[in-house]
Design an enzyme around this catalytic site. Structure first.
Site, PDB file in Angstrom:
ATOM      1  N   ASN A   1      -4.737  12.024  17.431  1.00 49.83           N
ATOM      2  CA  ASN A   1      -3.402  11.815  16.843  1.00 49.83           C
ATOM      3  C   ASN A   1      -2.557  10.951  17.777  1.00 49.83           C
ATOM      4  OD1 ASN A   1      -2.475  13.481  18.903  1.00 49.83           O
ATOM      5  ND2 ASN A   1      -2.202  15.272  17.603  1.00 49.83           N
TER       6      ASN A   1
ATOM      7  N   ASP B   1      -9.078  18.897   7.423  1.00 53.48           N
ATOM      8  CA  ASP B   1      -8.224  19.004   8.610  1.00 53.48           C
ATOM      9  C   ASP B   1      -7.122  17.943   8.566  1.00 53.48           C
ATOM     10  OD1 ASP B   1      -7.722  20.035  11.385  1.00 53.48           O
ATOM     11  OD2 ASP B   1      -8.136  17.935  11.852  1.00 53.48           O
TER      12      ASP B   1
END
Ligand code: COA
Length: 342
Positions: free
Chosen positions: A26, A215
């Site tokens: 991320n 996810d």
């Protein structure tokens, strides 16, 4: 010359390592839980397919049937090396249990830490006839207790999956102008056309690909809710009820079900639409609960905004989520206590 014992050992174990890159992570540099789940699943699929083809007979591909509850113990970061090791720990007549460990290594300092431990169940499907489940060659156990413990795990998961099998009739409806922190405020969906690179030799989606998409959606829900850096903390046991064929469209939808002081539970559904072929249908292939935690810049958990509940259904789901949260918290505390007593 390789000794027979060494050969047996190598066949029963699998090691795989790779460096974590920016596209695995991320914006804060933490590797996505989905990337790790995909690596875990790839290791499990290789070792179980290899094992199931180790005797003469029908060739087969091992399909992921179930992942046991998995905790993400520590974040992995870009630049670290992820080491995955997998081992077959139990075989029933038609299923294989694989234990996978994941470690993160900082190759500048040599420091290593365990980030995940997972247990996965695979079922071999015949290459010649995908509807046929082939027999699994039994493994040799070093001690009889290992077989007994494996049998207990097998019986327990069998019981659990029959109890939870069809919580599968709900759909997530779009909400117009949702109020902040309500379920509708963060609920999200992702639509994906299943291509050849998503699929096994049989032309059906890899379990790891599905878990990565799940996810991703859960992460979007969590980030929309708290607007901070979020990470996957755990995934509840997932059963893969039905195969998803190449060419299907899958809709992966997520909604928040529960918030504790510092964690968020997100329910994720995967629905498959068959577009081509004789029968066009939409069916629920998988559903699961992901737990996310919001982190500050020093990777310490932050409080999360509390979920605002609007309907009786949402209140019911919240209470169910609270039950799961309290149960897993109690289990974690018990295992921490038994570790300190050792
Ligand atoms: N978890 C663990 N094992 C499972 C399972 C699950 N969710 N579902 C079935 N099994 C095992 C059974 O225990 C049995 O083994 P045993 O005879 O040694 O006890 C074996 O699978 C066959 O069970 P059966 O009831 O005959 O088969 P099924 O009709 O339930 O089909 C699958 C099982 C796994 C083939 C089927 O559910 C399937 O195709 N799932 C999707 C697999 C997939 O595509 N994975 C990737 C998804 S994205």
């Amino acid at each position: 010359m390789r000794l027979p014992g060494v050969r047996r050992l190598l066949e029963g174990l699998l090691f795989h390592s790779r460096i974590m890159r920016p596209d695995d992570a991320n914006i804060a540099g933490n590797v996505h839980g989905g990337t790790i789940l995909k690596m875990i699943e790839e290791a499990g699929a290789i070792i179980s397919t290899r094992h199931c083809n180790s005797q003469a007979g029908d060739k087969c591909v091992a399909a992921l049937a179930r992942v046991e509850r998995t905790d993400f113990l520590s974040p992995m970061c870009i630049g670290e090396v992820g080491h995955v090791s997998a081992e077959i720990s139990y075989t029933s007549r038609h299923s294989v249990e694989v234990q996978v460990n994941v470690m993160a290594e900082n190759i500048l300092t040599g420091a290593k830490r365990v980030t995940n431990r997972a247990a996965l169940w695979y079922v071999p499907l015949s290459l010649a006839n995908v509807g046929r489940i082939t027999e699994v060659p039994p493994i040799q156990y070093e001690k009889p207790e290992q077989e007994e413990e494996g049998k207990k795990r097998y019986e327990n998961q069998k019981l659990e999956r029959f109890e939870t099998k069809y919580r599968n009739d709900e759909y997530i409806a779009p909400v117009v102008n949702p109020e902040p922190y309500t379920v509708g405020y963060s609920q999200s969906s992702l639509i994906h056309l299943v291509g050849p690179s998503d699929c096994t030799l049989l032309g059906y989606v890899h379990g790891g690909v599905t878990m990565k998409l799940m996810d991703e959606v859960a992460g979007i829900v969590a980030a929309r809710h708290c607007k901070t850096n979020i990470v996957t903390a755990s995934v509840d046991a997932i059963n893969f009820h039905r195969k998803i064929q190449k060419g299907c469209i899958i809709t992966v939808s997520g909604r928040m079900t529960f918030t504790s002081n510092k964690s968020m539970e997100i329910e994720v559904f995967v629905d498959a639409d068959t577009l081509v072929g004789d029968t066009q249908e939409r069916y629920r292939a998988v559903s699961a609960f992901f737990t996310y935690v919001s982190l500050n810049k020093d990777a310490k958990p932050l409080p999360v905004p509390q979920l605002v509940l609007e309907t009786e259904e949402e209140k019911k789901r919240f209470e169910e989520g609270k039950g799961r949260y309290l149960q897993t918290k109690a289990k974690r505390q018990m295992s921490a206590q038994s570790l300190t007593q050792q």
